[in-house]
Design an enzyme around this catalytic site. Structure first.
Site, PDB file in Angstrom:
ATOM      1  N   HIS A  12      43.448  34.031  43.683  1.00  0.00           N
ATOM      2  CA  HIS A  12      42.496  34.347  42.604  1.00  0.00           C
ATOM      3  C   HIS A  12      41.497  33.216  42.352  1.00  0.00           C
ATOM      4  O   HIS A  12      40.535  33.408  41.609  1.00  0.00           O
ATOM      5  CB  HIS A  12      43.237  34.653  41.295  1.00  0.00           C
ATOM      6  CG  HIS A  12      44.096  35.880  41.373  1.00  0.00           C
ATOM      7  ND1 HIS A  12      43.597  37.103  41.750  1.00  0.00           N
ATOM      8  CD2 HIS A  12      45.426  36.063  41.136  1.00  0.00           C
ATOM      9  CE1 HIS A  12      44.586  37.996  41.742  1.00  0.00           C
ATOM     10  NE2 HIS A  12      45.705  37.397  41.381  1.00  0.00           N
ATOM     11  N   ASP A  19      54.611  40.950  45.080  1.00  0.00           N
ATOM     12  CA  ASP A  19      54.612  41.693  43.819  1.00  0.00           C
ATOM     13  C   ASP A  19      54.172  43.148  43.986  1.00  0.00           C
ATOM     14  O   ASP A  19      54.034  43.869  43.001  1.00  0.00           O
ATOM     15  CB  ASP A  19      53.754  40.980  42.762  1.00  0.00           C
ATOM     16  CG  ASP A  19      52.436  40.463  43.303  1.00  0.00           C
ATOM     17  OD1 ASP A  19      52.083  40.791  44.454  1.00  0.00           O
ATOM     18  OD2 ASP A  19      51.744  39.727  42.571  1.00  0.00           O
TER      19      ASP A  19
HETATM   20 ZN   LIG Z   1      49.831  39.094  42.584  1.00  0.00          ZN
END
Ligand SMILES: [Zn+2]
Length: 347
Positions: A125, A249
């Site tokens: 990110h 995830d």
């Molecule tokens: Zn993630």
């Protein structure tokens, strides 16, 4: 040939126990390795190193480094509502990026056939100018730039199977034709980027491939998406190195995700990318840990990835009774849209 594993106990020092991205994640992975002596004995363990300023600034603005150093030097703080920095965190993040560099070095120097770096904080990110979403430096982007500058590679592919879109990696390489960024991610889901029509900009047009997946897409949907879009796109792009932004995830049990991969489903993806790297680039394959917040699912899925790579990709795809056959959203529309519009898939 061997599989190199890069990790270090110093990664545990970036730790905020109440935060989902805490040191317990890596402790679970280290414990998994200690409990699997047969696996551990087949790995070549390498220590990470610190990435230097120039290596970090190949993917980030100098101001970002200065900003993070200032927060750390003041005793720590928060870059945004969900991204913490402790006094030692920038040094740990340098070591995470440097772990990714050691992983690339191992494979490109021929020391190992594949490598996997169990590093944190994660990276995908982090944009050129902003740390966010638990990420300080973009480990995968720094690794890809290093592969290009240190080894002169012309084409690197990053496949990001974390449940979240790697907005940072996409931003860093949006206009870069030398790095293909491919992402599967839940849709809709934070950070909200990664629409399938986002395909890169200017000289990088066509070097971004986004696969936004509807909630509860699982093993069968992922298998189709990989087989029908990601594999042919990489066959056309012809990378000289494949880097996996390996987030776990997207697992059904993950508390932050909305997708439904099983552990066997992750093993299937590991087999697909292993075989793809074998076909495209002499097997040169680097895994970099990103997210994954259910500790059992994380440890089991990383273990499945490593076993699959050590066993030369011989996870029998979709034959295992472990693969989930629960009902899933149909991804046909997405596959067809990309085959019609994406430069790496059409015609
Ligand atoms: Zn993630």
């Amino acid at each position: 040939m061997s599989l190199a594993l890069i990790s270090d106990d110093r990664y545990l020092e970036h730790d905020e126990a109440s935060h989902p991205e805490n040191a317990a994640r890596l402790r679970a992975l280290h414990a998994m390795l200690q409990d699997d002596a047969a696996l551990l004995s087949r790995l070549t363990q390498l220590p990470p190193r610190q990435a230097d300023d120039a290596e970090i600034c190949a993917a980030h603005d100098r101001q970002l480094l200065d900003q993070l150093n200032a927060i750390a030097d003041s005793g720590g703080g928060w870059v945004d509502q969900e991204t913490y920095i402790l006094r030692q965190s920038v040094e740990i993040a340098r070591l995470a990026a440097g772990g990714a560099l050691v992983a690339v070095d191992a494979v490109l120097s021929g020391k190992a056939e594949q490598s996997f770096a169990l590093i944190r904080p994660p990276g995908h990110h982090a944009t050129p100018s902003t740390s966010m979403g638990f990420c300080l430096f973009n480990n995968a982007a720094i690794a890809a730039e290093f592969a290009r500058s240190a080894y002169g590679l012309e084409r690197v592919a990053i496949i990001d199977w974390d449940v979240h879109h790697g907005n940072g990696t996409q931003d860093i390489f949006a206009a870069n034709p030398h790095v293909l960024y491919v992402s599967t991610h839940g849709w809709p889901l934070w950070p909200g980027s990664g629409h399938w029509r986002e395909m890169g900009e200017r000289h990088g047009a066509g070097a971004t491939l986004n696969l936004p997946l509807r909630a509860l897409t699982g093993d069968m949907g992922f298998h189709r998406i990989f087989s029908e879009t990601i594999v042919p796109a990489l066959q056309r792009f012809k990378p000289e190195l494949v880097i996996i932004s390996a987030g776990y995830d997207a697992h059904l049990q993950d508390p932050l995700g909305n997708l439904a991969l099983s552990t066997a489903g992750y093993a299937n993806l590991a087999a697909i990318v292993y075989n793809l790297a074998g076909e495209c680039c002499d097997g040169r394959l680097v895994g970099l840990l990103e997210g994954g917040y259910n500790l059992d699912a994380l440890a089991n899925s990383v273990s499945a990835t490593l076993h699959t790579w050590l066993d030369a990709g011989r996870q029998p795809p979709l034959l295992s009774h472990d693969i989930s056959h629960m009902p899933e959203p149909d991804a046909t529309w997405l596959i067809n849209a990309l085959k019609h519009d994406h430069p790496l898939l059409r015609g």
